[in-house]
Design a protein around this motif. Structure first.
Motif, PDB file in Angstrom:
ATOM      1  N   ARG A 112       4.586  47.804 -18.721  1.00  0.00           N
ATOM      2  CA  ARG A 112       3.355  47.946 -19.503  1.00  0.00           C
ATOM      3  C   ARG A 112       2.752  49.317 -19.251  1.00  0.00           C
ATOM      4  O   ARG A 112       2.720  49.780 -18.115  1.00  0.00           O
ATOM      5  N   GLY A 152       9.861  48.898 -28.220  1.00  0.00           N
ATOM      6  CA  GLY A 152       8.689  49.414 -27.521  1.00  0.00           C
ATOM      7  C   GLY A 152       8.139  50.745 -28.007  1.00  0.00           C
ATOM      8  O   GLY A 152       7.033  51.140 -27.610  1.00  0.00           O
ATOM      9  N   THR A 155       4.729  50.488 -29.358  1.00  0.00           N
ATOM     10  CA  THR A 155       3.675  50.436 -28.338  1.00  0.00           C
ATOM     11  C   THR A 155       3.399  51.837 -27.789  1.00  0.00           C
ATOM     12  O   THR A 155       2.236  52.200 -27.561  1.00  0.00           O
ATOM     13  N   ARG A 214       3.343  43.728 -28.513  1.00  0.00           N
ATOM     14  CA  ARG A 214       2.400  44.412 -27.614  1.00  0.00           C
ATOM     15  C   ARG A 214       1.648  45.552 -28.305  1.00  0.00           C
ATOM     16  O   ARG A 214       0.510  45.851 -27.970  1.00  0.00           O
ATOM     17  N   SER A 215       2.314  46.191 -29.257  1.00  0.00           N
ATOM     18  CA  SER A 215       1.658  47.317 -29.932  1.00  0.00           C
ATOM     19  C   SER A 215       0.461  46.813 -30.732  1.00  0.00           C
ATOM     20  O   SER A 215      -0.562  47.495 -30.831  1.00  0.00           O
ATOM     21  N   LEU A 218      -2.427  45.932 -28.358  1.00  0.00           N
ATOM     22  CA  LEU A 218      -3.057  47.160 -27.870  1.00  0.00           C
ATOM     23  C   LEU A 218      -3.926  47.795 -28.963  1.00  0.00           C
ATOM     24  O   LEU A 218      -5.049  48.241 -28.700  1.00  0.00           O
TER      25      LEU A 218
END
Ligand code: ADP
Ligand code: ASP
Ligand code: MG
Length: 417
Positions: A112, A152, A155, A214-215, A218
């Motif tokens: 992370r 990822g 993100t 996750r992006s 966030l």
């Protein structure tokens, strides 16, 4: 003048010709007077290739070394894009994750982002240089290279936008926006002009891989303005509008649909423990060791207790974790006291998502009836406030997605067949 982050995915970076095309797009934004940071993915297929090398080298590879290997694909495309930009007269340089640095946790292979140092980057942008940043990679304590989990780079882009206080974060990919379902399997899928953070988060988490989950989390937390758009259409004119990810208050009532999208995920495995003693503490004895092994469980079904005083427990976990799940249970066989350990990877999770569900009854009933009418058997169910998911046979995935898409009125109107 605006500060923008432009992110280009694997298909957009697959080969020198496409990288040149990306460079032209970046040049236009820079020449319009914007400060531009570009986040790039590895060339399409490259990360899979690198992952396979690690698996071939050892089935029990060291995740710290895995990260050294798989992060390299983005280093190549970052350097190549900087070269391509320079060759068309744009001042540019690459900044690897460790050079900025992008600090992350030490959760290798799915780290992370904790913090991004933008001091050097700010100076470079202010001097009129385009910054090219490899996505997917960062640096953990002890100066070890990390990666952020598959997909990822999205993100990385959102985190860069937040750290740089960018005005926008444009995610260029191989489709021209977020659709009501994967347009590659449902040609009648509709492009959404806008989708809420919450719905996008839920869609991504149940398999719509257009953005890494996750992006979206966030972006929601940091209030980053994210737009998904294509790097393939309209290479020299004004940009075709893509899909904006927005707060719920920005969607007006006219646009609001009961269901926003349908997603599927073929990467789950179904595991069943038969004849587990039907007594308090039994399910805890199953799921505690999984939690301790850091294995995420998704759907859970406990079947009706048999007259014998035992019950069957079924759940799903990521297919990639199946070997570890089986290992945990073989070690706990005595403590749990089950009879058989069954597993099936030929399953698929299909989900419908929409904030409209909060205020409307009958969404799940429509789903079950639609699937039932097509003879599709439901093996497990989970719900959240804005989502219903069912587990079905893998071979029925495309059919299920298509019929649900039609049942909730999501098909584009003009191509009704
Ligand atoms: P990139 O390499 O640019 O990160 P990805 O392959 O990760 O691209 O994501 C884009 C893909 O996501 C599309 O090609 C499409 O098949 C898939 N996809 C799945 N669900 C959706 C959806 N609801 N809307 C748009 N694309 C979707
Ligand atoms: N290249 C990495 C992957 O394939 C990261 C990304 O493209 O977002 O998962
Ligand atoms: Mg992606």
């Amino acid at each position: 003048m605006a500060r923008i982050v432009m992110k280009f995915g694997g298909t957009s970076m697959a080969g020198i010709e496409r990288i040149r095309n990306v460079a032209m797009r970046v040049k236009r934004e820079a020449e319009a007077g914007n400060q531009v940071a570009v986040v790039v993915s590895a060339m399409a297929g490259e990360t899979d290739r690198l992952v396979n090398f690690c698996r071939e080298a050892s089935s029990l590879y060291d995740p710290r070394e895995y990260d050294v290997v798989v992060s390299s694909g983005e280093q190549i495309t970052a350097g190549l894009l900087a070269i391509a930009l320079q060759s068309i007269g744009v001042k540019a340089r690459s900044w690897l994750g460790w050079q900025l640095p992008i600090r992350t946790s030490d959760g290798h292979a799915s780290a992370r982002i904790a913090d991004i140092d933008t001091v050097a980057l700010d100076a470079s942008l202010a001097a009129g240089e385009v910054a090219v940043i490899p996505g997917f990679q960062g640096l953990a304590a002890g100066e070890r290279v990390t990666t952020l989990g598959r997909g990822g780079s999205d993100t990385s882009a959102v985190a860069m936008a937040a750290a740089m206080k960018a005005d926008r974060c444009d995610i260029y990919t191989d489709v021209d926006g977020v659709y009501t379902t994967d347009p590659r399997i449902v040609p009648r899928a509709r492009k959404l002009k806008r989708v809420t953070y919450e719905e996008m988060l839920e869609l991504a988490s149940v398999g719509a891989k257009v953005l890494q989950t996750r992006s979206v989390g966030l972006a929601m937390k940091e209030k980053v303005r994210v737009q998904v758009l294509s790097s393939f259409v309209d290479a020299d004119g004004a940009s075709e509008p893509g899909t904006l990810i927005v707060g719920e208050e920005e969607i007006d009532d006219m646009e609001r649909q009961l269901i926003t999208g349908v997603a599927y995920d073929k990467n789950e495995a179904k595991i069943t423990l038969t004849a587990v003693p039907d007594r308090p503490g039994a399910v805890a004895s199953i799921f505690t060791p999984l939690a301790e092994a850091n294995i995420n469980v998704d759907m859970i079904v406990q079947n009706i207790a048999h007259s014998t005083g035992s019950t069957d427990v079924t759940f799903t976990a990521p297919q990639a974790e199946l070997a570890r799940v089986l290992d945990v249970f073989e070690k706990q066989r005595e403590a749990i006291g089950f009879e058989q350990l069954l597993h099936d990877t030929r399953v698929s999770k299909v989900s419908v998502v929409g904030v409209g569900m909060r205020s409307h009854a009958g969404v799940a009933a429509t789903m079950f009836k639609t699937l039932g009418d097509r003879g599709i058997n439901v093996q497990a169910i989970t719900t959240s406030e804005i989502k219903v998911s069912v587990l079905i046979h893998e071979d029925e995935t495309e059919l299920a997605v298509r019929v649900l898409h039609t049942a909730y009125g999501l098909d584009v109107e003009d191509t009704a067949a």
